[in-house]
Design a protein around this motif. Structure first.
Motif, PDB file in Angstrom:
ATOM      1  N   ALA A   4       0.793 -34.858-133.058  1.00 59.15           N
ATOM      2  CA  ALA A   4       1.974 -35.013-133.905  1.00 59.15           C
ATOM      3  C   ALA A   4       2.681 -36.310-133.539  1.00 59.15           C
ATOM      4  O   ALA A   4       2.870 -36.603-132.360  1.00 59.15           O
ATOM      5  CB  ALA A   4       2.917 -33.825-133.701  1.00 59.15           C
ATOM      6  N   VAL A   5       3.045 -37.086-134.570  1.00 52.90           N
ATOM      7  CA  VAL A   5       3.647 -38.410-134.358  1.00 52.90           C
ATOM      8  C   VAL A   5       4.960 -38.495-135.122  1.00 52.90           C
ATOM      9  O   VAL A   5       5.033 -38.102-136.299  1.00 52.90           O
ATOM     10  CB  VAL A   5       2.695 -39.517-134.865  1.00 52.90           C
ATOM     11  N   THR A   6       5.990 -39.001-134.452  1.00 49.41           N
ATOM     12  CA  THR A   6       7.262 -39.272-135.128  1.00 49.41           C
ATOM     13  C   THR A   6       7.837 -40.577-134.619  1.00 49.41           C
ATOM     14  O   THR A   6       7.756 -40.865-133.417  1.00 49.41           O
ATOM     15  CB  THR A   6       8.246 -38.105-134.910  1.00 49.41           C
ATOM     16  N   ASP A   7       8.391 -41.374-135.512  1.00 46.94           N
ATOM     17  CA  ASP A   7       9.000 -42.665-135.143  1.00 46.94           C
ATOM     18  C   ASP A   7       8.063 -43.516-134.292  1.00 46.94           C
ATOM     19  O   ASP A   7       8.497 -44.173-133.340  1.00 46.94           O
ATOM     20  CB  ASP A   7      10.322 -42.443-134.387  1.00 46.94           C
ATOM     21  N   GLY A   8       6.771 -43.483-134.619  1.00 40.16           N
ATOM     22  CA  GLY A   8       5.808 -44.323-133.926  1.00 40.16           C
ATOM     23  C   GLY A   8       5.421 -43.840-132.546  1.00 40.16           C
ATOM     24  O   GLY A   8       4.720 -44.543-131.814  1.00 40.16           O
ATOM     25  N   THR A   9       5.885 -42.641-132.172  1.00 45.14           N
ATOM     26  CA  THR A   9       5.659 -42.134-130.820  1.00 45.14           C
ATOM     27  C   THR A   9       4.936 -40.789-130.884  1.00 45.14           C
ATOM     28  O   THR A   9       5.158 -40.002-131.810  1.00 45.14           O
ATOM     29  CB  THR A   9       7.027 -41.957-130.120  1.00 45.14           C
ATOM     30  N   VAL A  10       4.077 -40.543-129.893  1.00 42.84           N
ATOM     31  CA  VAL A  10       3.393 -39.250-129.818  1.00 42.84           C
ATOM     32  C   VAL A  10       4.409 -38.180-129.422  1.00 42.84           C
ATOM     33  O   VAL A  10       5.100 -38.304-128.419  1.00 42.84           O
ATOM     34  CB  VAL A  10       2.245 -39.297-128.789  1.00 42.84           C
ATOM     35  N   LEU A  11       4.471 -37.132-130.264  1.00 42.28           N
ATOM     36  CA  LEU A  11       5.399 -36.028-130.001  1.00 42.28           C
ATOM     37  C   LEU A  11       4.672 -34.924-129.232  1.00 42.28           C
ATOM     38  O   LEU A  11       5.210 -34.326-128.301  1.00 42.28           O
ATOM     39  CB  LEU A  11       5.875 -35.495-131.354  1.00 42.28           C
ATOM     40  N   ALA A  12       3.450 -34.651-129.652  1.00 46.64           N
ATOM     41  CA  ALA A  12       2.665 -33.594-129.012  1.00 46.64           C
ATOM     42  C   ALA A  12       1.189 -33.859-129.269  1.00 46.64           C
ATOM     43  O   ALA A  12       0.819 -34.461-130.282  1.00 46.64           O
ATOM     44  CB  ALA A  12       3.047 -32.231-129.595  1.00 46.64           C
ATOM     45  N   VAL A  13       0.343 -33.411-128.338  1.00 52.48           N
ATOM     46  CA  VAL A  13      -1.101 -33.500-128.516  1.00 52.48           C
ATOM     47  C   VAL A  13      -1.701 -32.254-127.892  1.00 52.48           C
ATOM     48  O   VAL A  13      -1.265 -31.824-126.826  1.00 52.48           O
ATOM     49  CB  VAL A  13      -1.668 -34.818-127.929  1.00 52.48           C
ATOM     50  N   GLY A  14      -2.653 -31.633-128.597  1.00 49.40           N
ATOM     51  CA  GLY A  14      -3.234 -30.403-128.066  1.00 49.40           C
ATOM     52  C   GLY A  14      -4.189 -29.783-129.067  1.00 49.40           C
ATOM     53  O   GLY A  14      -4.607 -30.441-130.030  1.00 49.40           O
ATOM     54  N   PRO A  15      -4.539 -28.499-128.862  1.00 45.51           N
ATOM     55  CA  PRO A  15      -5.433 -27.816-129.797  1.00 45.51           C
ATOM     56  C   PRO A  15      -4.833 -27.808-131.204  1.00 45.51           C
ATOM     57  O   PRO A  15      -3.615 -27.643-131.358  1.00 45.51           O
ATOM     58  CB  PRO A  15      -5.517 -26.402-129.222  1.00 45.51           C
ATOM     59  N   ARG A  16      -5.684 -27.976-132.208  1.00 44.17           N
ATOM     60  CA  ARG A  16      -5.232 -28.111-133.597  1.00 44.17           C
ATOM     61  C   ARG A  16      -4.295 -26.979-134.024  1.00 44.17           C
ATOM     62  O   ARG A  16      -3.203 -27.240-134.537  1.00 44.17           O
ATOM     63  CB  ARG A  16      -6.454 -28.133-134.526  1.00 44.17           C
ATOM     64  N   GLU A  17      -4.724 -25.746-133.772  1.00 40.75           N
ATOM     65  CA  GLU A  17      -3.930 -24.616-134.267  1.00 40.75           C
ATOM     66  C   GLU A  17      -2.538 -24.599-133.660  1.00 40.75           C
ATOM     67  O   GLU A  17      -1.546 -24.405-134.363  1.00 40.75           O
ATOM     68  CB  GLU A  17      -4.631 -23.284-133.955  1.00 40.75           C
ATOM     69  N   ALA A  18      -2.454 -24.836-132.364  1.00 40.57           N
ATOM     70  CA  ALA A  18      -1.157 -24.772-131.677  1.00 40.57           C
ATOM     71  C   ALA A  18      -0.234 -25.900-132.143  1.00 40.57           C
ATOM     72  O   ALA A  18       0.948 -25.667-132.437  1.00 40.57           O
ATOM     73  CB  ALA A  18      -1.373 -24.846-130.168  1.00 40.57           C
ATOM     74  N   VAL A  19      -0.771 -27.125-132.221  1.00 43.39           N
ATOM     75  CA  VAL A  19       0.072 -28.267-132.605  1.00 43.39           C
ATOM     76  C   VAL A  19       0.482 -28.137-134.071  1.00 43.39           C
ATOM     77  O   VAL A  19       1.637 -28.399-134.427  1.00 43.39           O
ATOM     78  CB  VAL A  19      -0.656 -29.604-132.329  1.00 43.39           C
ATOM     79  N   ALA A  20      -0.458 -27.692-134.924  1.00 44.87           N
ATOM     80  CA  ALA A  20      -0.146 -27.540-136.356  1.00 44.87           C
ATOM     81  C   ALA A  20       0.920 -26.459-136.563  1.00 44.87           C
ATOM     82  O   ALA A  20       1.832 -26.618-137.381  1.00 44.87           O
ATOM     83  CB  ALA A  20      -1.413 -27.208-137.139  1.00 44.87           C
ATOM     84  N   ALA A  21       0.816 -25.353-135.806  1.00 43.93           N
ATOM     85  CA  ALA A  21       1.768 -24.249-135.975  1.00 43.93           C
ATOM     86  C   ALA A  21       3.173 -24.647-135.527  1.00 43.93           C
ATOM     87  O   ALA A  21       4.168 -24.129-136.039  1.00 43.93           O
ATOM     88  CB  ALA A  21       1.299 -23.030-135.173  1.00 43.93           C
ATOM     89  N   ALA A  22       3.256 -25.593-134.586  1.00 43.01           N
ATOM     90  CA  ALA A  22       4.557 -25.939-134.014  1.00 43.01           C
ATOM     91  C   ALA A  22       5.262 -27.065-134.767  1.00 43.01           C
ATOM     92  O   ALA A  22       6.394 -27.402-134.443  1.00 43.01           O
ATOM     93  CB  ALA A  22       4.365 -26.333-132.550  1.00 43.01           C
TER      94      ALA A  22
END
Ligand SMILES: [Zn+2]
Length: 440
Positions: A30-48
């Protein structure tokens, strides 16, 4: 609760290069304002997260953008103009005679081509030193990469300034011009010990301290340089520079090939970083830098391509392959320069050589600078070990997408910020200009 984000990137594999060297299968970022917000398993990051845009890259490997620790991006315009020569002959008879006529337009076109080549092969940041550096910064600003760059400082007139005083004044001016650009940082870049005086090197160091900038210099590249330095200043290059106060944690030395054990210890004790250029060193037969020994003593080592006139590409994937092969052969030991170590140099080592923390890894809070390779490429099938593929199997031409600060700059053959066909047409004119200057 879902967190809003600008973009959610999904891919079959994410090589984070974080502190644990985490590799995520079926991952998302997940990326916001040009910065990585979160990185991890697809399901977990997508759900959050609640993304404004989803970029599903499918069977791709996402990794941090590679960091080129030493280059002269604009020199693409001299690619292949003279090969198979010793460094000093190559420089004095083929490169300097063209460079003395340089114009900002030539530098900008060459640098933009360099940026295109780097984006095309997964590089997002580079450490640059050249002439008329303002023109390179304009190209970088147009193309969207990150650059730590500096005006090459010589003890004689350059196409950018009539004397060293004006050269140092130009560094201040460039610093003022570009300091608010988040992707461009200034560096003080004396060219080498054989093109400067001790006084000039000390003034460069003082300026770097005053403006709180990194310092980048070619050092200990060849035995010829060592002999010249001993003849001119009575010392080998590393102790000579150390005596002038030039080796500090703000310093990056390019090459570091001709070193004694004591000089490796000296470099380590100063906290200076090294930019290792395996292909340039091999092509000019300069030698093999003692990289395993430097790493063993804790020196931060990045990998650079050097300029396209001495490589002849700015491709960090092939540079990683060459780096691994060179040290195995030099040490006659296949366990030397293993894949993960080489990948670390091309990412985290590059961040150290650019004095730019956060580059070279995909972790929360780091810049969203990344590249994605097509894992369906025949040469990347099957995959057991991503680091092995990135260093030994990938060629850079598997790159499908390159992004800096969350912005797509290259995707599937298209550069998003500039007109590449127009640039190719311009390079034909530049080629005619070069041949004219060489009287060919
Ligand atoms: Zn160089």
């Amino acid at each position: 609760m879902t967190r809003p984000c600008d973009i959610l990137i999904q891919a079959a594999c994410i090589v984070t290069q974080d502190a644990m060297r985490t590799v995520i299968e079926d991952g998302a970022l997940a990326v916001t304002d040009g910065t990585v917000l979160a990185v991890g398993p697809r399901e977990a990051v997508a759900a959050a997260h609640a993304p404004a845009q989803v970029l599903d890259l499918g069977n791709a490997l996402v990794m941090p953008g590679l960091v080129n620790a030493h280059t002269h991006a604009a020199m693409t315009f001299l690619r292949g103009v003279a090969d198979d020569l010793p460094l000093m002959d190559w420089l004095t008879q083929h490169i300097f005679p063209v460079e003395k006529h340089l114009t900002p337009d030539i530098v900008e076109a060459g640098a933009l081509l360099g940026c295109a080549e780097m984006l095309r092969t997964g590089t997002t940041a580079f450490n640059d030193m050249y002439l008329i550096q303002n023109a390179t910064f304009r190209a970088v600003d147009a193309a969207g990469l990150r650059c730590l760059g500096g005006e090459g400082i010589f003890g004689f007139p350059s196409p950018a300034y009539p004397d060293a005083d004006a050269g140092l004044a130009l560094v201040r001016k460039l610093h003022d011009t570009w300091r608010h650009n988040p992707r461009i940082r200034q560096c003080v870049t004396p060219h080498a010990v054989y093109t400067t005086s001790p006084e000039l090197l000390q003034r460069c160091q003082a300026l770097a301290e005053e403006l709180d900038l990194p310092l980048h210099i070619h050092l200990a590249e060849t035995t010829t340089e060592t002999a010249q330095c001993q003849q001119m200043f009575g010392q080998r290059p590393v102790p000579y520079c150390h005596g002038l106060g030039l080796l500090t944690p703000r310093t990056t030395v390019a090459h570091a090939v001709d070193l004694t054990d004591d000089e490796i210890d000296l470099l380590a004790s100063t906290g200076a970083a090294v930019a290792h250029n395996p292909e340039s060193n091999m092509k000019l037969a300069s030698g093999a830098a003692p990289v395993p020994q430097m790493l063993a003593r804790g020196i931060a080592v990045g990998i650079g391509t050097d300029g396209a006139a001495s490589n002849n590409s700015l491709n960090m994937f092939t540079e990683m392959t060459s780096c691994a092969m060179l040290h195995k052969l030099r040490c006659m030991d296949p366990t030397c320069a293993p894949a993960q170590t080489v990948l670390d140099m091309a990412t985290l080592g590059g961040a150290a050589a650019l004095h730019w923390p956060g580059l070279g890894q995909l972790a929360p809070g780091c810049p969203a600078d990344l590249t994605a390779l097509d894992l369906s490429s025949p040469n990347l099938q099957p995959m057991y070990n991503p680091a092995s593929h990135l260093v030994y199997a990938a060629t850079g031409h598997e790159v499908r997408l390159t992004m800096v600060a969350g912005e797509v700059l290259y995707q599937d053959g298209r550069f998003t910020r500039f007109d590449y066909p127009a640039l190719v047409a311009q390079m034909r004119d530049v080629r005619r200009w070069v041949l004219d200057k060489l009287g060919r």
